[in-house]
Structure formats: C-alpha cells, structure tokens
Write a protein that holds these residues in place. Structure first.
Motif, mmCIF file in Angstrom:
data_model
loop_
_atom_site.group_PDB
_atom_site.id
_atom_site.type_symbol
_atom_site.label_atom_id
_atom_site.label_comp_id
_atom_site.label_asym_id
_atom_site.label_seq_id
_atom_site.Cartn_x
_atom_site.Cartn_y
_atom_site.Cartn_z
ATOM 1 N N GLN A 160 55.872 45.720 -133.269
ATOM 2 C CA GLN A 160 56.985 45.886 -133.084
ATOM 3 C C GLN A 160 57.337 46.625 -131.419
ATOM 4 O OE1 GLN A 160 58.973 49.005 -135.139
ATOM 5 N NE2 GLN A 160 60.859 48.899 -134.839
ATOM 6 N N LYS A 161 56.172 47.820 -130.930
ATOM 7 C CA LYS A 161 56.025 48.212 -129.844
ATOM 8 C C LYS A 161 56.298 46.918 -129.203
ATOM 9 C CE LYS A 161 53.856 52.619 -131.174
ATOM 10 N NZ LYS A 161 53.289 53.427 -131.150
ATOM 11 N N ILE A 162 55.104 45.558 -129.288
ATOM 12 C CA ILE A 162 54.638 44.491 -128.263
ATOM 13 C C ILE A 162 56.416 44.031 -127.842
ATOM 14 C CG2 ILE A 162 53.235 42.947 -128.002
ATOM 15 C CD1 ILE A 162 51.585 44.510 -129.907
ATOM 16 N N SER A 163 56.731 44.208 -129.666
ATOM 17 C CA SER A 163 58.234 42.974 -129.582
ATOM 18 C C SER A 163 58.959 43.177 -128.702
ATOM 19 C CB SER A 163 58.752 42.626 -130.689
ATOM 20 O OG SER A 163 57.676 42.028 -131.350
ATOM 21 N N LEU A 164 58.817 44.441 -128.471
ATOM 22 C CA LEU A 164 60.178 45.341 -127.360
ATOM 23 C C LEU A 164 59.607 44.933 -125.952
ATOM 24 C CD1 LEU A 164 60.644 49.143 -129.014
ATOM 25 C CD2 LEU A 164 62.562 46.968 -129.422
ATOM 26 N N VAL A 165 58.479 45.087 -125.658
ATOM 27 C CA VAL A 165 57.663 45.295 -124.387
ATOM 28 C C VAL A 165 58.384 43.860 -124.243
ATOM 29 C CG1 VAL A 165 56.220 44.953 -123.258
ATOM 30 C CG2 VAL A 165 56.098 46.507 -124.900
ATOM 31 N N LEU A 166 57.515 43.326 -125.268
ATOM 32 C CA LEU A 166 57.872 41.462 -124.510
ATOM 33 C C LEU A 166 59.438 41.084 -124.110
ATOM 34 C CD1 LEU A 166 55.534 39.461 -126.793
ATOM 35 C CD2 LEU A 166 55.474 39.525 -124.445
ATOM 36 N N ILE A 167 60.223 41.656 -125.172
ATOM 37 C CA ILE A 167 61.482 41.658 -124.825
ATOM 38 C C ILE A 167 62.132 42.156 -123.310
ATOM 39 C CG2 ILE A 167 63.927 41.807 -125.861
ATOM 40 C CD1 ILE A 167 62.883 41.822 -129.013
ATOM 41 N N GLY A 168 61.298 43.107 -123.319
ATOM 42 C CA GLY A 168 62.210 43.637 -122.209
ATOM 43 C C GLY A 168 61.447 42.578 -120.743
ATOM 44 N N PHE A 169 60.478 42.560 -121.191
ATOM 45 C CA PHE A 169 60.462 41.493 -119.744
ATOM 46 C C PHE A 169 61.050 40.687 -119.824
ATOM 47 C CE2 PHE A 169 55.821 43.956 -119.546
ATOM 48 C CZ PHE A 169 56.134 44.244 -118.690
ATOM 49 N N ALA A 170 61.410 39.997 -120.862
ATOM 50 C CA ALA A 170 61.988 38.765 -120.840
ATOM 51 C C ALA A 170 63.707 39.047 -120.426
ATOM 52 C CB ALA A 170 61.848 38.252 -122.453
ATOM 53 N N PHE A 219 57.972 31.776 -120.335
ATOM 54 C CA PHE A 219 57.806 33.036 -121.033
ATOM 55 C C PHE A 219 58.290 33.001 -122.038
ATOM 56 C CE2 PHE A 219 58.908 37.609 -122.004
ATOM 57 C CZ PHE A 219 58.036 38.059 -121.469
ATOM 58 N N GLY A 220 59.720 31.994 -122.340
ATOM 59 C CA GLY A 220 60.164 31.613 -123.918
ATOM 60 C C GLY A 220 59.196 31.151 -124.669
ATOM 61 N N LEU A 221 58.037 30.390 -123.843
ATOM 62 C CA LEU A 221 56.947 29.801 -124.991
ATOM 63 C C LEU A 221 55.805 30.929 -125.493
ATOM 64 C CD1 LEU A 221 56.602 26.848 -123.270
ATOM 65 C CD2 LEU A 221 57.029 26.728 -125.783
ATOM 66 N N LEU A 222 56.324 31.447 -124.521
ATOM 67 C CA LEU A 222 55.189 33.134 -124.975
ATOM 68 C C LEU A 222 55.894 33.823 -126.106
ATOM 69 C CD1 LEU A 222 52.755 35.148 -124.255
ATOM 70 C CD2 LEU A 222 53.985 36.187 -122.453
ATOM 71 N N LEU A 223 56.317 34.355 -126.354
ATOM 72 C CA LEU A 223 57.215 34.542 -126.772
ATOM 73 C C LEU A 223 57.553 34.184 -128.613
ATOM 74 C CD1 LEU A 223 61.171 36.229 -125.130
ATOM 75 C CD2 LEU A 223 58.431 37.122 -126.114
ATOM 76 N N ILE A 224 58.023 32.783 -129.062
ATOM 77 C CA ILE A 224 57.783 31.866 -129.297
ATOM 78 C C ILE A 224 56.464 31.936 -130.395
ATOM 79 C CG2 ILE A 224 57.750 29.343 -130.699
ATOM 80 C CD1 ILE A 224 59.798 28.872 -128.705
ATOM 81 N N HIS A 225 55.349 31.553 -129.598
ATOM 82 C CA HIS A 225 53.534 31.909 -130.083
ATOM 83 C C HIS A 225 53.245 32.836 -130.490
ATOM 84 C CE1 HIS A 225 53.737 27.819 -128.495
ATOM 85 N NE2 HIS A 225 52.977 27.474 -128.951
ATOM 86 N N ALA A 226 53.788 34.232 -129.984
ATOM 87 C CA ALA A 226 53.801 35.429 -130.170
ATOM 88 C C ALA A 226 54.286 35.865 -131.739
ATOM 89 C CB ALA A 226 53.920 36.553 -129.093
ATOM 90 N N GLY A 227 55.983 34.872 -132.169
ATOM 91 C CA GLY A 227 56.179 35.200 -133.296
ATOM 92 C C GLY A 227 55.167 35.065 -134.310
ATOM 93 N N LYS A 228 55.065 33.941 -134.147
ATOM 94 C CA LYS A 228 53.740 33.325 -135.111
ATOM 95 C C LYS A 228 53.239 33.459 -135.557
ATOM 96 C CE LYS A 228 53.609 29.403 -137.129
ATOM 97 N NZ LYS A 228 54.425 28.974 -139.050
#
Length: 299
Positions: free
Chosen positions: A169-179, A36-45
């Motif tokens: 911003q919406k997608i980031s909040l959802v991903l952070i919540g899941f994380a 999930f951390g890799l997903l967040l990194i690639h999503a951020g990039k």
C-alpha cells in the motif's frame, strides 16, 4: 508556372508550422508517461504474485474417506476467492505423511520416533486470489472455511500478510503520487509545445479574422491538425513502448512473468487518447487567445 503558384498558395494557407517538432515533442512526452505506466503495470503484477504466493492451511478431520476428500477439494476449488493458474484452482492436498517428511527435513528431528505416532493432520493448501488478500477479508474467509464439514482448523500467517499489505500500500501510494506529478508536468509540456507552435501562426490567424472569417472557421484547421498530431504522437509513443517491451522480455526472461497484455494495450490506447485530447485543448486555448489579442499585443 501553375505548380509554383499552387505551392505558394498552399504555403501561405498553412503558414510556417513546425509540424515535425510538435509531433516529436508530444511523442517524447507521451513515451515518458507510457514508461511510468508500464512500471505501474509490472509493479501491480508483482504485487499480485507476492500476495498469491501465501498459502492458507486448511487442516482436516481425521479418518476422512477418499470420497469425502475429493468432495471437499471440489468444494474448496469452487470458492471465488481461490487463486487460479492456467485455469487450475490452486488447491493442493498435503497428507499427514508428507507433512511429517517436510517437518523432519526442515528440523532434522524425527518426532514420530519418540511419539510413536504421527499427530499431524491431512490438509489442503489454498492460495488466495490477490483481490481477496486483505487482512479483514482473510479473517472472513478463515471463518467460512472452518464452517465446512470435514474442516478441523484453518491457519495462515496473519502478521506476514498484514506486513505485505501495508508495504504494498505504501509503495502504491508513492508510485501513484509520482505518476500524478509526471502527468501534470507532461500536460504542461505538451500545452507549451502547442502554444509555441501556434505562436508562429498568430498573424495568419489575425489575417483570417480581418477578412471576416468566423472564429469556428479559423479554429477548425488548427484543431484538426492538433488532433491528428496527438493521435500520431500517441501511436509513435505506443510503438516505441512495444519495441522496448519486446527487447526487455528478450533480454530478461523472468520479466515475462509480470506482463499483462490487456492492461498494456489499454495503456497504449490511453496514450493515443491523451495525446488527442491534450493537443485539441491546447490548440483551442491558444487560438482563442490569439483571436482575442489586439494587433499591438501580437508583436
């Protein structure tokens, strides 16, 4: 005979502890966090690439000399909010002739035929760095650029940028919540795994307590073992993540555009630290619990 006695003593000292099971369980839990951390990194990039793909058009005054154009380009490239790619500032010069050709190519209408002149202006196209792409900051950048000598007007698609920022911003909040939920579940899983493993050692803990061993003396071997198990599990999880990444990059070449080696290595280090800390704290709590139990409660 001596070897058999030493093996027997070692077995009694260590007890029947499921070392491999604990390491496997913690490694699997940390691997899930790493994925999930890799997903967040690639999503951020990906988010940064989307933001930096939007250009800000800086239209120039007419009849600027070559010297003025070069000086203006250097001024724009020196701005801290301009995006860089391979140490090159993303500042592109567009002459009014190039602008006319592009317009004719898109619309199919030659406006110069009935106007008799090219009313367009020379311009520079700037790509703004992702960390300066907020709607409020872009307005400040626009006002600053329009104050530079030789700049006539600055334009960008404000509505598009606002829409992109809101969606990201919406997608980031959802991903952070899941994380956050995932990390919480994994912590509970690792904690329960260590507690179950130490459950088989409860009578050994009580035996050491009955012969007069101090709490620190009893806890130390279990804490040391849990710490090393956490470190080993983090290393195994990081190794599996690295192999998975290399396989993914080999199969999907475009995925390499989203890689961020610095953040990935920090994630792998974090997995080792998380495994070490959770293992230590879980073991500490479990041993403390069994030290406080009465003999009847141990059965």
């Amino acid at each position: 005979m001596t070897k058999q006695n030493s093996k027997s003593v070692k077995k009694k000292k260590l007890g029947n502890y499921p070392h491999a099971m604990v390491v496997f369980s913690i490694s699997l839990a940390l691997f899930v966090i790493g994925l999930f951390g890799l997903l967040l990194i690639h999503a951020g990039k990906l988010s940064d690439l989307v933001k930096e793909s939007i250009e800000m058009q800086v239209y120039l005054d007419r009849n600027l000399t070559e010297v003025q154009l070069v000086r203006l380009q250097k001024t724009l490239a020196a701005k801290e909010y301009v995006a860089y790619k391979q140490d090159t500032a993303q500042v592109r010069y567009i002459s009014k002739e190039e602008g006319a050709k592009a317009f004719i190519g898109e619309t199919g209408e030659d406006f110069t035929a009935f106007l008799g002149d090219n009313p367009l202006r020379d311009a520079y196209a700037l790509k703004i760095a992702a960390n300066h792409s907020g709607s409020a900051e872009l307005k400040v950048i626009k006002n600053e650029l329009e104050g530079i000598d030789g700049v006539y007007e600055v334009q960008y698609v404000a509505s598009l940028i606002e829409s992109i920022n809101e969606n990201i911003q919406k997608i980031s909040l959802v991903l952070i919540g899941f994380a956050a939920i995932l990390v919480f579940v994994v912590i509970i899983l690792i904690n329960n795994t260590v507690k179950l493993a130490l459950y088989s050692q409860r009578f050994l803990i009580r035996s050491m307590q009955l012969v007069g061993a101090t709490s620190f003396f009893i806890q130390r071997p279990f804490l040391n073992r849990a710490t090393w198990q956490g470190i080993m599990s983090g290393i195994i999880a990081s190794g599996l993540l690295y192999l998975l990444m290399q396989y993914a990059y080999h199969e999907i070449e475009e995925l390499r555009l989203l890689r961020n080696d610095e953040q990935t290595y920090m994630l792998m280090l974090a997995l080792v630290v998380i495994g070490c800390i959770i293992g230590f704290l879980s073991s500490y709590r479990a041993v403390r619990k069994y030290l406080r139990m009465s003999l009847d409660e141990l059965y």
